[in-house]
Design an enzyme around this catalytic site. Structure first.
Site, PDB file in Angstrom:
ATOM      1  CB  CYS A 118      -0.972   6.080  -4.328  1.00 31.32           C
ATOM      2  SG  CYS A 118       0.060   4.724  -4.909  1.00 31.32           S
ATOM      3  CG  HIS A 177      -4.685   5.595  -5.406  1.00 31.34           C
ATOM      4  ND1 HIS A 177      -3.982   5.996  -6.514  1.00 31.34           N
ATOM      5  CD2 HIS A 177      -4.078   4.475  -4.962  1.00 31.34           C
ATOM      6  CE1 HIS A 177      -2.981   5.158  -6.726  1.00 31.34           C
ATOM      7  NE2 HIS A 177      -3.022   4.221  -5.802  1.00 31.34           N
ATOM      8  CG  ASN A 187      -1.177   2.477  -8.596  1.00 33.97           C
ATOM      9  OD1 ASN A 187      -1.037   3.689  -8.509  1.00 33.97           O
ATOM     10  ND2 ASN A 187      -1.086   1.670  -7.549  1.00 33.97           N
TER      11      ASN A 187
HETATM   12  O1  UT7 Z   1      -0.953   2.001  -4.735  1.00 32.39           O
HETATM   13  C1  UT7 Z   1      -0.743   0.840  -3.973  1.00 32.39           C
HETATM   14  C2  UT7 Z   1      -0.207  -0.238  -4.863  1.00 32.39           C
HETATM   15  N1  UT7 Z   1      -0.655  -1.547  -4.590  1.00 32.39           N
HETATM   16  C3  UT7 Z   1      -1.936  -1.976  -4.622  1.00 32.39           C
HETATM   17  O2  UT7 Z   1      -2.877  -1.279  -4.765  1.00 32.39           O
HETATM   18  C4  UT7 Z   1      -2.099  -3.477  -4.521  1.00 32.39           C
HETATM   19  C5  UT7 Z   1      -3.388  -3.906  -3.867  1.00 32.39           C
HETATM   20  N2  UT7 Z   1      -3.583  -5.290  -4.123  1.00 32.39           N
HETATM   21  C6  UT7 Z   1      -4.051  -5.755  -5.312  1.00 32.39           C
HETATM   22  O3  UT7 Z   1      -4.400  -4.964  -6.164  1.00 32.39           O
HETATM   23  C7  UT7 Z   1      -4.156  -7.247  -5.518  1.00 32.39           C
HETATM   24  O4  UT7 Z   1      -3.798  -7.908  -4.332  1.00 32.39           O
HETATM   25  C8  UT7 Z   1      -3.269  -7.749  -6.689  1.00 32.39           C
HETATM   26  C9  UT7 Z   1      -3.843  -7.255  -7.998  1.00 32.39           C
HETATM   27  C10 UT7 Z   1      -1.834  -7.218  -6.533  1.00 32.39           C
HETATM   28  C11 UT7 Z   1      -3.235  -9.258  -6.696  1.00 32.39           C
HETATM   29  O5  UT7 Z   1      -4.547  -9.778  -6.767  1.00 32.39           O
HETATM   30  P1  UT7 Z   1      -4.989 -10.942  -5.795  1.00 32.39           P
HETATM   31  O6  UT7 Z   1      -6.363 -11.299  -6.174  1.00 32.39           O
HETATM   32  O7  UT7 Z   1      -4.764 -10.490  -4.388  1.00 32.39           O
HETATM   33  O8  UT7 Z   1      -4.005 -12.123  -6.206  1.00 32.39           O
HETATM   34  P2  UT7 Z   1      -2.893 -12.858  -5.329  1.00 32.39           P
HETATM   35  O9  UT7 Z   1      -1.780 -11.935  -4.984  1.00 32.39           O
HETATM   36  O10 UT7 Z   1      -3.547 -13.592  -4.224  1.00 32.39           O
HETATM   37  O11 UT7 Z   1      -2.340 -13.893  -6.386  1.00 32.39           O
HETATM   38  C12 UT7 Z   1      -3.158 -14.915  -6.923  1.00 32.39           C
HETATM   39  C13 UT7 Z   1      -2.321 -15.720  -7.908  1.00 32.39           C
HETATM   40  C14 UT7 Z   1      -0.975 -16.162  -7.345  1.00 32.39           C
HETATM   41  O12 UT7 Z   1      -0.737 -17.475  -7.823  1.00 32.39           O
HETATM   42  P3  UT7 Z   1      -1.000 -18.741  -6.871  1.00 32.39           P
HETATM   43  O13 UT7 Z   1      -0.119 -18.546  -5.681  1.00 32.39           O
HETATM   44  O14 UT7 Z   1      -2.463 -18.698  -6.543  1.00 32.39           O
HETATM   45  O15 UT7 Z   1      -0.617 -19.881  -7.758  1.00 32.39           O
HETATM   46  C15 UT7 Z   1       0.013 -15.211  -7.985  1.00 32.39           C
HETATM   47  O16 UT7 Z   1       1.288 -15.781  -8.142  1.00 32.39           O
HETATM   48  O17 UT7 Z   1      -2.023 -14.942  -9.061  1.00 32.39           O
HETATM   49  C16 UT7 Z   1      -0.619 -15.007  -9.347  1.00 32.39           C
HETATM   50  N3  UT7 Z   1      -0.224 -13.745  -9.989  1.00 32.39           N
HETATM   51  C17 UT7 Z   1      -0.340 -13.550 -11.316  1.00 32.39           C
HETATM   52  N4  UT7 Z   1      -0.777 -14.344 -12.308  1.00 32.39           N
HETATM   53  C18 UT7 Z   1      -0.780 -13.849 -13.558  1.00 32.39           C
HETATM   54  C19 UT7 Z   1       0.271 -12.620  -9.430  1.00 32.39           C
HETATM   55  N5  UT7 Z   1       0.493 -11.687 -10.350  1.00 32.39           N
HETATM   56  C20 UT7 Z   1       0.122 -12.239 -11.534  1.00 32.39           C
HETATM   57  C21 UT7 Z   1       0.106 -11.786 -12.879  1.00 32.39           C
HETATM   58  N6  UT7 Z   1      -0.359 -12.600 -13.838  1.00 32.39           N
HETATM   59  N7  UT7 Z   1       0.505 -10.522 -13.223  1.00 32.39           N
END
Ligand code: UT7
Length: 341
Positions: free
Chosen positions: A128, A268, A298
């Site tokens: 990005c 971004h 995004n």
């Molecule tokens: O341009 C670059 C592209 N990437 C980014 O910008 C990503 C940057 N990171 C983020 O935006 C965040 O880390 C995310 C939005 C990807 C994730 O948010 P988070 O608060 O860091 O959540 P996490 O990865 O710690 O996941 C928390 C929980 C997990 O479940 P458990 O292990 O706590 O049971 C995931 O499995 O949320 C679960 N999870 C979801 N639940 C419902 C992950 N994706 C989803 C989903 N719907 N789509």
């Protein structure tokens, strides 16, 4: 400032000022809401909204490609600049989702627009951050003699994501944005750009299939042995906040200004929480940070030019304003540009 130098700075010279002559953007018509995703994978509007701020994103129609979206944004930018394709001296396309593997999208775009036989190339793989990096390349080319350079940021991600992976699929959307840059004229000047790379973090956000490490073969296609997008969301989040805010501070310092002088930050659009954290770290209130991630998700390299185009069209920018673009992406790359309207 380590690792942030441009060629001009290394030579101890003034940064070359270039101008933005026109802005353009394009989003596909089809809207995909969080509820639409919830019907496909185990997710919910509540989760996506709370964790990302995204409410909906655009999905390209079957007959759209990276080229058609690029051309739509480019034509609007040329029209806004009062120029035609024959006026271009160079074309740069920032994308990680090109028209085909080889040749680059810029080749197709040069022909599609009816531009002269000018240099045209892609800046790919920067995630990005690609568009802001490409603005930096364009200003260097302008300093070397190019009169007018088209810079496009485009991504058709929806066709390449793993639609069963809820952790990544819901984050992205399709779009294109473009600017025409030149030596003089237009409403805005690019005063300076900072850019940097930390390759030690290349593995925290990577799309593995297709390169020499994991070639795309018929065998892999048959057995489904693809290597999907790999993302350590939390580490990307932390790096993004740190690098985008540091880049803003660096670029305003380089043009002799402070964060207080910024009228609008165009970051971004990956995640509303990342954008909020950048604003908080810089001490900038919400009114001075442009947000459209709620409507488009995004959109990779398209995100900054699309937001900039929208901000200009919605009169969020006035003459005299200092606008700062800031982006991060796979690599790990970051870049920020100080733009004076
Ligand atoms: O341009 C670059 C592209 N990437 C980014 O910008 C990503 C940057 N990171 C983020 O935006 C965040 O880390 C995310 C939005 C990807 C994730 O948010 P988070 O608060 O860091 O959540 P996490 O990865 O710690 O996941 C928390 C929980 C997990 O479940 P458990 O292990 O706590 O049971 C995931 O499995 O949320 C679960 N999870 C979801 N639940 C419902 C992950 N994706 C989803 C989903 N719907 N789509």
């Amino acid at each position: 400032m380590d690792g942030m130098g441009t060629l001009a700075r290394l030579a101890g010279e003034e940064a070359p000022v270039s101008h933005i002559l026109g802005f353009g953007g394009y989003v596909p018509e089809r809207v995909m809401t969080n509820d639409d995703w919830a019907a496909l994978v185990d997710t919910s509007d509540e989760w996506i909204t709370a964790r990302t701020g995204i409410k909906e994103r655009r999905i390209a129609a079957d007959d759209e490609t990276t080229l058609t979206m690029s051309a739509n944004a480019a034509r609007l930018a040329l029209e806004d600049a009062g120029l035609g394709p024959q006026d271009l001296d160079e074309i740069i396309v920032a994308t990680d989702t090109p028209e085909v593997y080889t040749p680059d999208t810029a080749s197709f775009l040069q022909h599609d627009l009816g531009a002269r036989e000018v240099p045209a190339y892609d800046l790919g793989g920067s995630g990005c951050a690609g568009f802001v990096q490409a603005v930096d390349v364009a200003r260097a080319r302008i300093a070397m003699g190019a009169e007018r350079v088209l810079v496009v940021g485009v991504e058709l991600i929806s066709r390449l994501i793993n639609k069963t992976d809820r952790a990544t699929a819901v984050l992205f959307g399709d779009a294109a944005g473009a600017v025409v840059m030149g030596r003089s004229g237009g409403r805005a000047q690019v005063l300076d750009v900072v850019a940097g790379t930390d390759g030690s973090k290349a593995e925290i956000l990577t799309l593995l299939t297709g390169g020499s490490r994991h070639p795309f073969t018929m065998e892999a296609a048959r057995t489904g042995a693809h290597q999907d997008l790999v993302m350590d969301g939390r580490r990307v989040f932390k790096e993004a906040v740190h690098r985008m805010s540091a880049a803003v501070e660096d670029v305003v310092a380089r043009v002799g200004r402070t964060v207080d002088d910024i009228s609008l930050i165009v970051p971004h659009q990956a995640n509303k929480r990342i954008i909020d954290a950048v604003g908080a770290r810089l001490g900038v209130d919400d009114e001075r940070v442009y947000v459209n991630v709620d409507r488009y998700g995004n959109t990779g390299s398209a995100s900054v030019p699309l937001a900039l185009w929208e901000a200009v069209r919605r009169d969020r920018v006035s003459d005299g304003d200092l606008v700062v673009l800031t982006a991060f992406g796979a690599g790990f790359h970051w870049a920020a540009a100080a733009v004076q309207f």
